[in-house]
Write a protein that holds these residues in place. Structure first.
Motif, mmCIF file in Angstrom:
data_model
loop_
_atom_site.group_PDB
_atom_site.id
_atom_site.type_symbol
_atom_site.label_atom_id
_atom_site.label_comp_id
_atom_site.label_asym_id
_atom_site.label_seq_id
_atom_site.Cartn_x
_atom_site.Cartn_y
_atom_site.Cartn_z
ATOM 1 N N HIS A 116 0.822 -1.221 0.000
ATOM 2 C CA HIS A 116 0.000 0.000 0.000
ATOM 3 C C HIS A 116 0.861 1.280 0.000
ATOM 4 O O HIS A 116 0.520 2.265 -0.664
ATOM 5 C CB HIS A 116 -0.910 -0.020 1.235
ATOM 6 C CG HIS A 116 -1.762 1.182 1.376
ATOM 7 N ND1 HIS A 116 -2.920 1.373 0.664
ATOM 8 C CD2 HIS A 116 -1.628 2.301 2.144
ATOM 9 C CE1 HIS A 116 -3.466 2.534 0.991
ATOM 10 N NE2 HIS A 116 -2.703 3.117 1.881
ATOM 11 N N HIS A 167 1.030 4.609 -2.612
ATOM 12 C CA HIS A 167 1.069 6.068 -2.432
ATOM 13 C C HIS A 167 2.219 6.684 -3.235
ATOM 14 O O HIS A 167 2.053 7.712 -3.889
ATOM 15 C CB HIS A 167 1.228 6.411 -0.952
ATOM 16 C CG HIS A 167 -0.065 6.333 -0.187
ATOM 17 N ND1 HIS A 167 -1.160 7.110 -0.513
ATOM 18 C CD2 HIS A 167 -0.444 5.588 0.890
ATOM 19 C CE1 HIS A 167 -2.148 6.847 0.330
ATOM 20 N NE2 HIS A 167 -1.749 5.913 1.178
ATOM 21 N N SER A 170 1.118 9.439 5.314
ATOM 22 C CA SER A 170 -0.263 8.939 5.293
ATOM 23 C C SER A 170 -0.808 8.993 6.718
ATOM 24 O O SER A 170 -0.179 9.557 7.607
ATOM 25 C CB SER A 170 -0.300 7.518 4.735
ATOM 26 O OG SER A 170 0.332 6.645 5.632
ATOM 27 N N ASP A 219 -6.245 7.494 -0.071
ATOM 28 C CA ASP A 219 -6.347 6.120 -0.571
ATOM 29 C C ASP A 219 -7.229 5.994 -1.817
ATOM 30 O O ASP A 219 -8.340 6.538 -1.857
ATOM 31 C CB ASP A 219 -6.900 5.211 0.534
ATOM 32 C CG ASP A 219 -5.880 5.003 1.639
ATOM 33 O OD1 ASP A 219 -4.720 5.395 1.454
ATOM 34 O OD2 ASP A 219 -6.253 4.437 2.686
HETATM 35 ZN ZN ZN Z 1 -3.030 5.056 2.433
#
Ligand code: ZN
Ligand code: KG4
Length: 361
Positions: free
Chosen positions: A114, A118, A139, A331
């Motif tokens: 993940h 980003h 994040s 996200d």
């Molecule tokens: Zn994220």
């Protein structure tokens, strides 16, 4: 090639199709469903409820992504899916769906971290990023600095020892009675405030490493807030619905009081921004990079974007400054598909596993 991206690491259920080649990554569709409204009353995400909602959203979201992109499953070349880090129940929904579709449609699977998702939001466009690059990931749960010499040569330089920058924004907003995500609320108040009104600490700003710490800043914000609004905490425990009632009911009835709140938020935002920028520039100089990349939800903060650009201009640092468009900072599944394009690792339906602890492997 057409890549289906699937993202379910936290409360969001995302599916996107991108058309990717060496020169360009073009979004054909980018669909997102959130269960945040169901968590609002509890003040935070309830993992089991998030996962259950994702189970019901997943297939409709993928269907919508394919429909909007005018792509049939036979035109897909790969399926990229977030396999960590994140909430295990949520990750399982995305991973198991991706495995099933990979088996049924006979498509390769690409496991995506993940956090690299980003990072690769910066590659959704046709601009060319010149390596080496320093990447700041900010994040909700992570604050990290990476050195990228190429797509395969990536070094972790440092990260937060306690709270992430986004977490600091969220916890301070929570203290004022605002639900997750609190960063946009603090940023909104900060716009009307004086960012020099409170001298909050800049933790670890001149340390020799690339680590961060934001939990002390949160405590300073709490103390300053309590000093000016002694009843705030007490009131919040009694009044459901948050600061609005406290503020406009009994507490912040005067414009002078509201100004104090705006000043608190502006000073907090400035302290976070100062630390993030000084540390990133330190890494950029040390590694003599050609590019600085921002990524993660906090990169949507306008003051952070503007201050970065101003400082680079003022210091005459000849680096390319890249930040994704705001909707791609938080996200989404398009960034997972973009990261999938650059990920060499492949998986099959019978060997891919969700890994909630995945970091920078
Ligand atoms: Zn994220
Ligand atoms: O990357 P992200 O969408 O989710 C995670 O992977 O954690 O980041 C969410 C974080 C939250 O902490 C949220 O408050 C913060 O990004 N955020 C902002 C802004 N928009 C989102 N923080 C400050 N200013 C903003 N405009």
């Amino acid at each position: 090639m057409n890549i289906l991206g699937i993202e379910t690491s936290c409360d969001e259920t995302g599916a996107a199709i991108i058309d990717a080649n060496e020169h360009q990554r073009r979004i054909l569709s980018n669909v997102l469903a959130t269960s945040m409204h169901t968590h609002a009353k509890s003040g935070g995400i309830i993992p089991e409820i998030a996962a259950r909602q994702q189970g019901t959203y997943m297939i409709p979201v993928i269907h919508e992504a394919l429909t909007k992109a005018h792509i049939s499953s036979s035109q897909l070349d790969a399926i990229a899916v977030t396999h960590g880090p994140g909430l295990i129940g949520s990750l399982l929904v995305g991973v198991e769906t991706a495995k099933t579709l990979s088996y049924l449609w006979n498509k390769p699977l690409i496991p995506v971290n993940h956090l690299f998702g980003h990072v690769y939001a910066n590659w959704i466009s046709d601009h060319t990023i010149v390596f080496p690059a320093v990447v700041l990931i900010v994040s909700g749960g992570h604050t990290d600095l990476l050195l990228m010499k190429s797509h395969t040569d990536i070094t972790w330089l440092g990260g937060t020892c306690d709270d992430a920058a986004g977490e600091c924004f969220d916890k301070c907003a929570r203290l004022l009675g605002y639900d997750y995500p609190g960063g946009p609320k603090i940023a909104q108040f900060a716009k009307s405030g004086d960012n020099a009104a409170f001298s909050f600490p800049r933790p670890m700003i001149y340390n020799h490493d690339y680590d961060f710490s934001f939990s002390g800043l949160k405590t300073s914000f709490l103390n300053a807030t309590k000093q000016h609004f002694p009843l705030l905490r007490k009131e919040l425990t009694h009044i459901k619905g948050g600061w609005q009632q406290v503020a406009f009911g009994s507490q912040l009835s005067t414009s002078a009081q509201k100004q104090i709140l705006y000043n608190l938020c502006a000073s907090l935002e400035k302290a976070i921004i100062d630390v993030l920028i000084i540390k990133t520039l330190k890494a950029a100089r040390k590694y003599d990079v050609n590019s600085i990349l921002l990524s993660g939800g906090v990169a949507a903060n306008q003051a952070l974007r503007d201050t970065f650009a101003e400082i680079l201009e003022k210091e005459k640092l000849s680096v390319q400054f890249v930040v994704p468009e705001k909707s791609l900072c938080t996200d989404n599944a398009a960034m997972i598909a973009a990261a999938g394009f650059f990920t060499k690792e492949k998986a099959t339906w019978n060997d891919l596993e969700a890994n909630p602890q995945l970091y920078f492997a």
